[in-house]
Motif scaffolding. Structure first.
Motif, mmCIF file in Angstrom:
data_model
loop_
_atom_site.group_PDB
_atom_site.id
_atom_site.type_symbol
_atom_site.label_atom_id
_atom_site.label_comp_id
_atom_site.label_asym_id
_atom_site.label_seq_id
_atom_site.Cartn_x
_atom_site.Cartn_y
_atom_site.Cartn_z
ATOM 1 N N GLY A 61 -19.624 -72.751 3.013
ATOM 2 C CA GLY A 61 -18.858 -72.365 1.846
ATOM 3 C C GLY A 61 -18.834 -73.520 0.855
ATOM 4 O O GLY A 61 -19.514 -74.530 1.035
ATOM 5 N N GLU A 62 -18.011 -73.379 -0.164
ATOM 6 C CA GLU A 62 -17.920 -74.368 -1.233
ATOM 7 C C GLU A 62 -16.465 -74.781 -1.419
ATOM 8 O O GLU A 62 -15.548 -74.035 -1.070
ATOM 9 N N HIS A 68 -11.357 -68.926 1.212
ATOM 10 C CA HIS A 68 -10.650 -68.830 -0.070
ATOM 11 C C HIS A 68 -11.511 -68.188 -1.162
ATOM 12 O O HIS A 68 -11.073 -68.054 -2.297
ATOM 13 N N ASN A 69 -12.746 -67.822 -0.813
ATOM 14 C CA ASN A 69 -13.677 -67.249 -1.784
ATOM 15 C C ASN A 69 -13.719 -65.731 -1.611
ATOM 16 O O ASN A 69 -14.453 -65.205 -0.770
ATOM 17 N N LYS A 70 -12.939 -65.041 -2.423
ATOM 18 C CA LYS A 70 -12.839 -63.587 -2.308
ATOM 19 C C LYS A 70 -14.190 -62.913 -2.501
ATOM 20 O O LYS A 70 -14.513 -61.938 -1.826
ATOM 21 N N LYS A 89 -20.357 -73.454 9.066
ATOM 22 C CA LYS A 89 -20.289 -74.901 9.222
ATOM 23 C C LYS A 89 -19.337 -75.578 8.240
ATOM 24 O O LYS A 89 -19.417 -76.778 8.014
ATOM 25 N N GLY A 90 -18.427 -74.796 7.651
ATOM 26 C CA GLY A 90 -17.442 -75.368 6.745
ATOM 27 C C GLY A 90 -17.963 -75.512 5.328
ATOM 28 O O GLY A 90 -18.966 -74.913 4.948
ATOM 29 N N SER A 91 -17.270 -76.304 4.536
ATOM 30 C CA SER A 91 -17.636 -76.494 3.128
ATOM 31 C C SER A 91 -18.692 -77.584 3.005
ATOM 32 O O SER A 91 -18.537 -78.686 3.539
ATOM 33 N N TRP A 92 -19.742 -77.286 2.241
ATOM 34 C CA TRP A 92 -20.777 -78.304 2.028
ATOM 35 C C TRP A 92 -20.246 -79.454 1.174
ATOM 36 O O TRP A 92 -20.752 -80.577 1.241
ATOM 37 N N ASP A 93 -19.189 -79.207 0.405
ATOM 38 C CA ASP A 93 -18.607 -80.286 -0.395
ATOM 39 C C ASP A 93 -18.089 -81.426 0.490
ATOM 40 O O ASP A 93 -18.050 -82.578 0.055
ATOM 41 N N ALA A 115 -8.301 -69.045 -12.743
ATOM 42 C CA ALA A 115 -7.773 -67.710 -12.420
ATOM 43 C C ALA A 115 -8.130 -67.327 -10.993
ATOM 44 O O ALA A 115 -7.282 -66.869 -10.217
ATOM 45 N N GLU A 116 -9.417 -67.523 -10.632
ATOM 46 C CA GLU A 116 -9.875 -67.165 -9.296
ATOM 47 C C GLU A 116 -9.162 -67.973 -8.218
ATOM 48 O O GLU A 116 -8.875 -67.475 -7.130
ATOM 49 N N ASN A 117 -8.879 -69.250 -8.526
ATOM 50 C CA ASN A 117 -8.236 -70.139 -7.556
ATOM 51 C C ASN A 117 -6.718 -70.170 -7.656
ATOM 52 O O ASN A 117 -6.068 -70.976 -6.984
ATOM 53 N N LYS A 118 -6.161 -69.291 -8.508
ATOM 54 C CA LYS A 118 -4.704 -69.202 -8.664
ATOM 55 C C LYS A 118 -4.093 -70.587 -8.923
ATOM 56 O O LYS A 118 -3.090 -70.985 -8.327
#
Length: 277
Positions: A61-62, A68-70, A89-93, A115-118
């Motif tokens: 994910g990111e 958290h990515n709808k 494998k989790g977030s590449w960040d 908006a997406e991340n509230k």
């Protein structure tokens, strides 16, 4: 003419459909674009290729993580990866080593996909009596940027000074008391100067319009510093696997990595439904 005929054939056959874009590096590394909110649309041939890569090398994910990515979580390709028992494998960040001097640039996430991340509702839950926007932001770094960066109030001050420009002084604006309206206006101003509206158009204080990918505003230049760190890592350091990524990154990576073209990408830079509600 040949390219047009190829595209027509793909449309008729229902192949290579990826409105938010895909980049296949050809070595088991695939970047899958999403807008963080709407389901990722892909033709079956791309889903099959992505699932195969995910089964062999896992998927990432990111940002703060895929849950958290709808847009990803509600998509057919995510379900297919789970059904195939591909390993998340989790977030590449989390794998990027950010140069110490550049860590403050990651504060650009404050104005990214709010908006997406509230963003505003999340921050409003952390407000204390007599908070200014600055005091709130300097106490809640982990709520709007990569956790664990060790950022300070001085980093926030530097960031706000550098993204300011004629007509918009973010440091001065940050001295306002926190109200939902003040915080929303602050974030909206930052998002507009960094990314523009849903179609990527930035309206400057003087009324002039520019596209965000020209990086002609100070906020845009800051965003480019941050995204370049991440994009370079994806190109040069990331190993085989499936990487979900904000679709706007794919165009930059295409320019940086000669010979690796975005598949489809017809809806990159269009607003998510989060911005139309």
């Amino acid at each position: 003419m040949i390219k047009i005929l190829t595209l027509l054939k793909e449309v008729l056959e229902g192949t290579n459909k990826a409105p938010q874009g895909v980049i296949d590096f050809g070595n088991g590394k695939i970047l899958v674009g999403d807008n963080h909110y709407d389901p990722v649309e892909l033709s079956q041939d791309l889903i099959d290729k992505i699932v195969s890569a995910g089964k062999s090398n896992g998927y990432y994910g990111e940002g703060i993580g895929i849950k958290h990515n709808k847009g990803v979580m509600s998509s057919e390709v995510y379900k297919a990866l789970v059904d195939a028992k591909a390993k998340y494998k989790g977030s590449w960040d989390k794998k990027i080593e950010i140069p110490k001097e550049e860590k403050y640039t990651y504060l650009a996430t404050l104005f990214s996909n709010p908006a997406e991340n509230k963003r505003v509702p999340t921050l409003m839950k952390k407000v204390k009596k007599d908070d200014t926007i600055f005091s709130l932001l300097s106490r809640t770094f982990d709520d709007y940027t990569e956790p664990g960066l060790g950022l300070s109030a001085k980093d926030l001050e530097r960031f706000l000074k550098e993204v300011s420009q004629e007509g918009v002084d973010f440091l001065a604006l940050s001295k306002q008391p926190v109200t939902r309206k003040n915080l929303q206006d602050f974030v909206d101003k930052g998002e507009n100067l960094m990314w523009g509206n849903g179609d990527g158009i930035i309206t400057l204080p003087n009324g002039k319009e520019v596209h965000y990918n020209k990086y002609s505003t100070n906020a845009g230049k800051m965003a480019k510093k941050e995204t370049d760190i991440r994009d370079n890592w994806l190109i040069n350091k990331a190993g085989p696997g499936v990487y979900f990524i904000g679709s706007g990154h794919l165009k930059s990576i295409e320019k940086m990595k000669a010979g690796k073209s975005v598949i489809d990408g017809s809806k990159i830079d269009t607003a998510s439904t989060a911005k139309t509600k």
